[in-house]
Design an enzyme around this catalytic site. Structure first.
Site, PDB file in Angstrom:
ATOM      1  N   ARG A   1      24.445 -10.354 -67.233  1.00 54.77           N
ATOM      2  CA  ARG A   1      23.467 -11.464 -67.248  1.00 54.77           C
ATOM      3  C   ARG A   1      22.059 -11.070 -67.687  1.00 54.77           C
ATOM      4  NH1 ARG A   1      21.138 -12.284 -61.617  1.00 54.77           N
ATOM      5  NH2 ARG A   1      21.272 -10.208 -60.767  1.00 54.77           N
ATOM      6  N   HIS A   2      21.883  -9.816 -68.129  1.00 53.74           N
ATOM      7  CA  HIS A   2      20.556  -9.383 -68.572  1.00 53.74           C
ATOM      8  C   HIS A   2      20.542  -9.060 -70.058  1.00 53.74           C
ATOM      9  CE1 HIS A   2      20.049  -8.600 -64.203  1.00 53.74           C
ATOM     10  NE2 HIS A   2      18.804  -8.999 -64.471  1.00 53.74           N
TER      11      HIS A   2
ATOM     12  N   GLU B   1      21.404 -16.599 -60.360  1.00 48.31           N
ATOM     13  CA  GLU B   1      20.055 -17.135 -60.542  1.00 48.31           C
ATOM     14  C   GLU B   1      19.809 -17.597 -61.979  1.00 48.31           C
ATOM     15  OE1 GLU B   1      16.785 -14.316 -59.694  1.00 48.31           O
ATOM     16  OE2 GLU B   1      15.736 -15.390 -61.293  1.00 48.31           O
TER      17      GLU B   1
ATOM     18  N   ARG C   1      21.137 -18.098 -69.724  1.00 48.48           N
ATOM     19  CA  ARG C   1      21.841 -18.135 -68.422  1.00 48.48           C
ATOM     20  C   ARG C   1      22.276 -19.552 -68.069  1.00 48.48           C
ATOM     21  NH1 ARG C   1      19.272 -14.143 -63.939  1.00 48.48           N
ATOM     22  NH2 ARG C   1      19.180 -12.306 -65.287  1.00 48.48           N
TER      23      ARG C   1
ATOM     24  N   ARG D   1      12.176  -7.942 -72.137  1.00 50.80           N
ATOM     25  CA  ARG D   1      12.307  -7.079 -70.949  1.00 50.80           C
ATOM     26  C   ARG D   1      12.958  -5.760 -71.371  1.00 50.80           C
ATOM     27  NH1 ARG D   1      12.369 -10.877 -66.158  1.00 50.80           N
ATOM     28  NH2 ARG D   1      10.720 -12.264 -66.888  1.00 50.80           N
TER      29      ARG D   1
ATOM     30  N   SER E   1      13.318 -18.867 -61.509  1.00 47.60           N
ATOM     31  CA  SER E   1      12.406 -18.405 -60.460  1.00 47.60           C
ATOM     32  C   SER E   1      11.157 -19.248 -60.567  1.00 47.60           C
ATOM     33  CB  SER E   1      11.995 -16.954 -60.706  1.00 47.60           C
ATOM     34  OG  SER E   1      12.808 -16.103 -59.981  1.00 47.60           O
TER      35      SER E   1
ATOM     36  N   GLU F   1      14.151  -3.567 -69.545  1.00 41.99           N
ATOM     37  CA  GLU F   1      14.957  -3.004 -68.452  1.00 41.99           C
ATOM     38  C   GLU F   1      16.269  -2.460 -68.993  1.00 41.99           C
ATOM     39  OE1 GLU F   1      14.328  -6.288 -65.033  1.00 41.99           O
ATOM     40  OE2 GLU F   1      14.682  -6.977 -67.065  1.00 41.99           O
TER      41      GLU F   1
HETATM   42  P1  ATP Z   1      16.984 -11.237 -62.222  1.00 44.06           P
HETATM   43  O1  ATP Z   1      16.702 -11.090 -60.763  1.00 44.06           O
HETATM   44  O2  ATP Z   1      18.256 -11.972 -62.505  1.00 44.06           O
HETATM   45  O3  ATP Z   1      16.863  -9.967 -62.986  1.00 44.06           O
HETATM   46  P2  ATP Z   1      14.275 -12.023 -62.497  1.00 44.06           P
HETATM   47  O4  ATP Z   1      14.003 -12.301 -61.066  1.00 44.06           O
HETATM   48  O5  ATP Z   1      13.782 -10.797 -63.121  1.00 44.06           O
HETATM   49  O6  ATP Z   1      15.859 -12.181 -62.779  1.00 44.06           O
HETATM   50  P3  ATP Z   1      12.394 -13.833 -63.581  1.00 44.06           P
HETATM   51  O7  ATP Z   1      11.531 -12.756 -64.065  1.00 44.06           O
HETATM   52  O8  ATP Z   1      11.958 -14.571 -62.420  1.00 44.06           O
HETATM   53  O9  ATP Z   1      13.846 -13.271 -63.331  1.00 44.06           O
HETATM   54  O10 ATP Z   1      12.765 -14.777 -64.799  1.00 44.06           O
HETATM   55  C1  ATP Z   1      13.074 -16.146 -64.665  1.00 44.06           C
HETATM   56  C2  ATP Z   1      14.427 -16.456 -65.260  1.00 44.06           C
HETATM   57  O11 ATP Z   1      14.555 -15.835 -66.542  1.00 44.06           O
HETATM   58  C3  ATP Z   1      15.605 -15.901 -64.486  1.00 44.06           C
HETATM   59  O12 ATP Z   1      15.951 -16.733 -63.445  1.00 44.06           O
HETATM   60  C4  ATP Z   1      16.669 -15.840 -65.541  1.00 44.06           C
HETATM   61  O13 ATP Z   1      17.234 -17.106 -65.788  1.00 44.06           O
HETATM   62  C5  ATP Z   1      15.894 -15.433 -66.752  1.00 44.06           C
HETATM   63  N1  ATP Z   1      15.941 -13.986 -66.943  1.00 44.06           N
HETATM   64  C6  ATP Z   1      15.205 -13.048 -66.330  1.00 44.06           C
HETATM   65  N2  ATP Z   1      15.480 -11.826 -66.784  1.00 44.06           N
HETATM   66  C7  ATP Z   1      16.416 -11.983 -67.735  1.00 44.06           C
HETATM   67  C8  ATP Z   1      17.093 -11.086 -68.599  1.00 44.06           C
HETATM   68  N3  ATP Z   1      16.847  -9.795 -68.578  1.00 44.06           N
HETATM   69  N4  ATP Z   1      17.983 -11.595 -69.459  1.00 44.06           N
HETATM   70  C9  ATP Z   1      18.226 -12.914 -69.505  1.00 44.06           C
HETATM   71  N5  ATP Z   1      17.603 -13.828 -68.724  1.00 44.06           N
HETATM   72  C10 ATP Z   1      16.721 -13.368 -67.838  1.00 44.06           C
END
Ligand code: ATP
Length: 556
Positions: A336-337, A479, A530, A328, A482, A330
């Protein structure tokens, strides 16, 4: 007779190694001058020869280079030269793990390898702490004729901390248990060899890196000097930082989570798949992706295995999972990211309802937590010693609330929320607190999210298309998962993609997969880092990522 005295027969009182070795080299029943030896002299020579043979054998067995000294016990300690460590011999020696050194070994000679964590010399006595994979044991060197020489004590105390050493010694159970080590026995050293010497000055002191938060806070509050190793220093020197007992435990726990995930799913007929990480376009419209050049064609790194795991369902694999990297791009500077994390992904056919997917989530995680609490006690204790936390509260049957119920709970608690927008981090936390108060659980599923806040491939609810057959799962108000039922009909997929501004041409191979008959299906994605972070109530995801990648960090 102890092993040490067996290998080093007591020399005669007038014994002098140098003098005897000169004799031994030349003599075959006769001394240098050709004069016949007396019986006494011959016996002495014989003793010496045996002693030299034993010494040579000991050196060969241990691979030790005899230190340049005149110490008759020189073969019992020293630096092992590299050529002895180039897979020269298989000696069949029995090794014991430091973590297994317990009272049952009392009186036995043990051999183990570890790092010299600490040392303290006191004249003829030295105390060493040896660490192996987070477990520590106290070792004692006490000058004793034919067993431990003063030079051996000097050698041991001169070793630099973090050097890798082989130790042989006799286990004893001290009357007063050793407080500072994980193992409560002591080892009386008879042999000690350095396998790899660490530089004398380290960028991070392991004791500092392993210091408990409680101790730091206490000292800070008392205005006493205390070293707190900051996160950047830790991550810049991650190889050292990872040696702390808490970090050793964190990654062993992480390994258990991954293994449990696989075992559980395999038992339920899921198969492991490996989807490509090189992608022609972004897998979810709008989100930032890492772009790259693919042999002259623009490409990107997969930000989710989503599309391919669904295509695997269209290819009749029925139930699939994958553990793999997720990228990602981002610029999220949060606790947590990460820019690269480990995704635990699942996709499965559903017969009737997306609750079938939530059933798997609930059962999988509850049994995983049970297993971690039961089988990883030592790891959890080690983490707790440095980063104190309360065990996770969870119910045997995972609580499910609808998004609307969640919103209602927040509103009743006086929180202002838009019922059709996603919850922000603060409200997720707040809801977590409310759920804990009301239901006594820190692990729950929130489902039926507004369709507008979910990706284009999420199935709308049959009774109200404002909502979707989707869910998020929370630990301690954050979270970790998902999931959703996915759209399995090509026309609806195209429509939803267009509505969200996605150029359908860029995902045509994905959409085509649904044109030849596709079963209803759903799945979920979990972030491994996470799960571990939140299970142990750690405050930053970088603590549970081996070599974290974030917007500011691409090394080590
Ligand atoms: P968030 O809202 O916390 O940014 P997301 O909705 O983008 O997460 P999903 O794309 O649905 O998350 O990804 C599923 C799971 O992957 C998340 O619940 C989380 O546990 C993990 N996850 C997502 N993005 C990240 C990240 N940038 N770093 C670490 N773990 C992540």
């Amino acid at each position: 007779m102890s092993e040490a005295s067996e290998q080093n027969p007591t020399p005669a009182p007038e014994d002098n190694s140098e003098q005897f070795s000169t004799m031994a080299l030349d003599a075959e029943g006769e001394s240098e001058g050709g004069k016949k030896m007396s019986k006494k002299e011959a016996a002495k020579l014989d003793r010496l020869r045996k002693k030299q043979e034993l010494k040579a054998a000991a050196a060969a067995n241990s691979g030790a280079a005899a230190p340049a000294s005149e110490d008759p016990l020189a073969a019992n300690y020293g630096d092992v030269p590299l050529n002895e460590l180039q897979s020269k011999a298989v000696t069949g020696r029995k090794w014991t793990e430091v973590g297994k050194l317990e009272a049952g070994f009392e009186g036995q000679v043990v051999l183990f390898r570890g790092r010299l964590q600490a040392k303290r010399g006191k004249g003829k006595l030295a105390f060493l702490v040896v660490r192996e994979r987070g477990f520590t044991v106290q070792c004692v060197l006490n000058v004793k004729p034919d067993v431990v020489s003063p030079q051996m004590v000097k050698y041991a105390t001169a070793l630099s901390t973090e050097s890798i050493i082989d130790v042989e010694g006799v286990v004893s159970v001290p009357k007063v248990p050793v407080e500072s080590t994980t193992q409560k026995v002591e080892v009386h050293v008879t042999k000690i060899y350095a396998i790899s010497n660490a530089e004398p000055v380290l960028p991070v002191n392991i004791d500092d890196a392993a210091r408990s938060e409680t101790e730091i806070v206490k000292a800070e509050q008392a205005g006493e000097p205390v070293i707190r190793v900051n996160q950047d220093t830790r991550l810049n020197n991650r190889v050292l930082d990872l040696r702390t007992p808490a970090n050793q435990a964190i990654f062993r726990l992480q390994s258990e989570v991954g293994m449990f995930f696989e075992q559980y799913l395999r038992a339920k007929d899921f198969i492991a798949l490996h989807t490509p990480k090189l992608m022609p376009g972004s897998s979810e419209g709008g989100s930032a992706v890492f772009k790259l050049d693919y042999m002259g064609t623009p490409a990107c790194l997969a930000q989710s295995p989503q599309l391919h795991k669904q295509m695997a369902i269209c290819a009749d694999f029925g139930r699939v999972y994958e553990i793999g990297p997720v990228f990602r791009a981002e610029r999220s500077f949060t606790h947590r990211h990460l820019c690269e994390f480990v995704g635990l992904d699942v996709e499965m056919e559903i017969k009737e309802h997306y609750s079938e997917v939530m059933d798997i989530v609930g059962e999988l995680f509850v049994s995983m937590f049970d297993s971690l609490n039961k089988n990883c006690q030592k790891q959890l204790e080690a983490i707790n010693r440095q980063y104190p936390f309360k065990p996770l509260k969870y119910l045997p049957k995972t609580l499910r609330l609808t998004f609307e119920e969640g919103i209602k709970m927040l509103e009743e608690a006086g929180v202002n929320v838009d019922p059709l927008c996603d919850l922000n981090t603060e409200n997720e936390r707040k809801l977590g607190e409310l759920v804990k108060e009301k239901y006594d659980t820190e692990f729950y599923i929130l489902h039926r999210y507004p369709l507008a806040v979910r990706p284009f491939y999420t199935m709308p609810c049959y009774d109200n298309p404002t909502y979707s057959n989707s869910f998020d799962v929370f630990i301690r108000g954050e979270e970790i998962i998902s999931g959703a039922q996915r759209v399995h009909e090509a026309q609806l997929l195209e429509k939803r993609a267009r509505e969200l501004g996605i150029d359908v041409k860029t995902i045509s191979t994905y959409i085509d997969a649904f044109r030849y008959g596709a079963p209803p299906h759903g799945g979920f994605g979990v972030g491994l880092e996470r799960v571990v972070m939140l299970f142990c109530a750690l405050n930053n995801i970088r603590k549970t990522s081996l070599f974290p990648r974030d917007p500011n960090r691409l090394a080590p």
